[in-house]
Scaffold this motif. Structure first.
Motif, mmCIF file in Angstrom:
data_model
loop_
_atom_site.group_PDB
_atom_site.id
_atom_site.type_symbol
_atom_site.label_atom_id
_atom_site.label_comp_id
_atom_site.label_asym_id
_atom_site.label_seq_id
_atom_site.Cartn_x
_atom_site.Cartn_y
_atom_site.Cartn_z
ATOM 1 N N ILE A 1 38.214 49.651 20.361
ATOM 2 C CA ILE A 1 39.279 49.569 21.367
ATOM 3 C C ILE A 1 40.648 49.778 20.714
ATOM 4 C CG2 ILE A 1 40.439 48.022 23.002
ATOM 5 C CD1 ILE A 1 37.570 46.831 23.505
ATOM 6 N N VAL A 2 40.881 49.143 19.585
ATOM 7 C CA VAL A 2 42.157 49.312 18.874
ATOM 8 C C VAL A 2 42.337 50.767 18.459
ATOM 9 C CG1 VAL A 2 43.401 48.729 16.752
ATOM 10 C CG2 VAL A 2 42.371 46.921 18.132
ATOM 11 N N HIS A 3 41.274 51.409 17.980
ATOM 12 C CA HIS A 3 41.360 52.819 17.582
ATOM 13 C C HIS A 3 41.724 53.692 18.781
ATOM 14 C CE1 HIS A 3 39.970 56.882 16.488
ATOM 15 N NE2 HIS A 3 40.408 56.539 15.292
ATOM 16 N N VAL B 1 37.307 35.370 35.861
ATOM 17 C CA VAL B 1 37.327 36.795 36.183
ATOM 18 C C VAL B 1 38.684 37.145 36.794
ATOM 19 C CG1 VAL B 1 36.278 38.642 37.540
ATOM 20 C CG2 VAL B 1 34.833 36.857 36.544
ATOM 21 N N VAL B 2 39.317 38.180 36.236
ATOM 22 C CA VAL B 2 40.609 38.658 36.737
ATOM 23 C C VAL B 2 40.456 40.144 37.054
ATOM 24 C CG1 VAL B 2 43.055 39.021 36.205
ATOM 25 C CG2 VAL B 2 41.871 36.983 35.331
ATOM 26 N N VAL B 3 40.915 40.543 38.251
ATOM 27 C CA VAL B 3 40.865 41.940 38.679
ATOM 28 C C VAL B 3 42.287 42.466 38.775
ATOM 29 C CG1 VAL B 3 40.151 43.530 40.503
ATOM 30 C CG2 VAL B 3 38.720 41.548 39.948
ATOM 31 N N VAL B 4 42.524 43.638 38.180
ATOM 32 C CA VAL B 4 43.852 44.260 38.181
ATOM 33 C C VAL B 4 43.720 45.647 38.789
ATOM 34 C CG1 VAL B 4 45.766 45.073 36.749
ATOM 35 C CG2 VAL B 4 44.505 43.001 36.095
ATOM 36 N N LEU C 1 40.562 47.351 37.016
ATOM 37 C CA LEU C 1 40.048 46.761 35.779
ATOM 38 C C LEU C 1 39.567 45.340 36.073
ATOM 39 C CD1 LEU C 1 43.164 48.141 34.484
ATOM 40 C CD2 LEU C 1 41.243 48.489 32.967
ATOM 41 N N VAL C 2 38.378 45.021 35.597
ATOM 42 C CA VAL C 2 37.813 43.692 35.773
ATOM 43 C C VAL C 2 37.709 43.051 34.393
ATOM 44 C CG1 VAL C 2 35.856 42.355 36.627
ATOM 45 C CG2 VAL C 2 36.505 44.485 37.786
ATOM 46 N N PHE C 3 38.474 41.984 34.193
ATOM 47 C CA PHE C 3 38.489 41.265 32.920
ATOM 48 C C PHE C 3 37.628 40.020 33.045
ATOM 49 C CE2 PHE C 3 42.393 43.660 33.018
ATOM 50 C CZ PHE C 3 42.586 44.063 31.718
ATOM 51 N N GLU C 4 36.717 39.835 32.109
ATOM 52 C CA GLU C 4 35.930 38.605 32.028
ATOM 53 C C GLU C 4 36.415 37.828 30.814
ATOM 54 O OE1 GLU C 4 31.703 39.281 32.073
ATOM 55 O OE2 GLU C 4 31.943 40.962 33.468
ATOM 56 N N LEU C 5 36.780 36.571 31.033
ATOM 57 C CA LEU C 5 37.306 35.733 29.964
ATOM 58 C C LEU C 5 36.224 34.783 29.458
ATOM 59 C CD1 LEU C 5 40.684 34.800 31.676
ATOM 60 C CD2 LEU C 5 40.204 36.739 30.193
ATOM 61 N N ARG C 6 36.313 34.468 28.175
ATOM 62 C CA ARG C 6 35.424 33.474 27.574
ATOM 63 C C ARG C 6 36.248 32.704 26.557
ATOM 64 N NH1 ARG C 6 30.048 35.572 24.936
ATOM 65 N NH2 ARG C 6 29.470 35.859 27.115
ATOM 66 N N ILE D 1 39.792 37.507 26.243
ATOM 67 C CA ILE D 1 39.099 38.581 26.965
ATOM 68 C C ILE D 1 37.775 38.844 26.263
ATOM 69 C CG2 ILE D 1 39.169 41.011 27.647
ATOM 70 C CD1 ILE D 1 42.257 40.726 27.680
ATOM 71 N N HIS D 2 36.699 38.717 27.015
ATOM 72 C CA HIS D 2 35.357 38.943 26.474
ATOM 73 C C HIS D 2 34.844 40.338 26.818
ATOM 74 C CE1 HIS D 2 31.190 38.299 25.421
ATOM 75 N NE2 HIS D 2 30.831 38.619 26.645
ATOM 76 N N ARG D 3 35.136 40.797 28.030
ATOM 77 C CA ARG D 3 34.643 42.103 28.481
ATOM 78 C C ARG D 3 35.642 42.671 29.489
ATOM 79 N NH1 ARG D 3 29.314 41.055 30.357
ATOM 80 N NH2 ARG D 3 28.675 41.567 28.244
ATOM 81 N N VAL D 4 35.786 43.996 29.468
ATOM 82 C CA VAL D 4 36.620 44.696 30.452
ATOM 83 C C VAL D 4 35.791 45.832 31.026
ATOM 84 C CG1 VAL D 4 38.737 46.013 30.878
ATOM 85 C CG2 VAL D 4 38.728 44.199 29.155
ATOM 86 N N ARG D 5 35.746 45.900 32.353
ATOM 87 C CA ARG D 5 35.134 47.045 33.026
ATOM 88 C C ARG D 5 36.268 47.801 33.713
ATOM 89 N NH1 ARG D 5 32.016 42.877 34.690
ATOM 90 N NH2 ARG D 5 32.541 43.159 36.890
ATOM 91 N N GLU D 6 36.262 49.121 33.547
ATOM 92 C CA GLU D 6 37.329 49.965 34.081
ATOM 93 C C GLU D 6 36.723 50.953 35.069
ATOM 94 O OE1 GLU D 6 40.598 51.927 31.590
ATOM 95 O OE2 GLU D 6 39.111 53.513 31.844
#
Length: 88
Positions: free
Chosen positions: A7-9, A36-39, A59-64, A68-73
């Motif tokens: 992701i950083v790359h 869960v946060v939706v943007v 974008l759907v962010f899942e926090l743990r 941020i644990h996972r992002v779906r775009e």
């Protein structure tokens, strides 16, 4: 992309090569429920080919543990392809 290094790359190397100028993000909505946060957003930019790029994203962010644990775009991939590569 999987993992922090990938992701950083992408954000530091690949993204600036794809979108060379005028990158703007217009945030259109935020929703949160527990971890869960939706943007919703619209991104505009000038790609390396000089075309105009404008696309809506969700974008759907899942926090743990507060991180941020996972992002779906989600985006209109056909529209994005057309703006990046033309009608081919």
């Amino acid at each position: 992309m999987v993992g922090r290094d990938a992701i950083v790359h992408f954000l530091t190397v690949d993204f600036p090569r794809m979108f060379v100028a005028d990158v703007t993000v217009d945030f259109r909505g935020f929703s949160a429920d527990g971890d869960v946060v939706v943007v919703e957003e619209t991104m505009q930019a000038t790609p390396a080919n000089g075309n105009v790029y404008r696309n809506d994203y969700c974008l759907v962010f899942e926090l743990r543990d507060g991180l941020i644990h996972r992002v779906r775009e989600y985006m209109d991939t056909a529209n994005g392809h057309r703006m990046m590569f033309g009608d081919s």
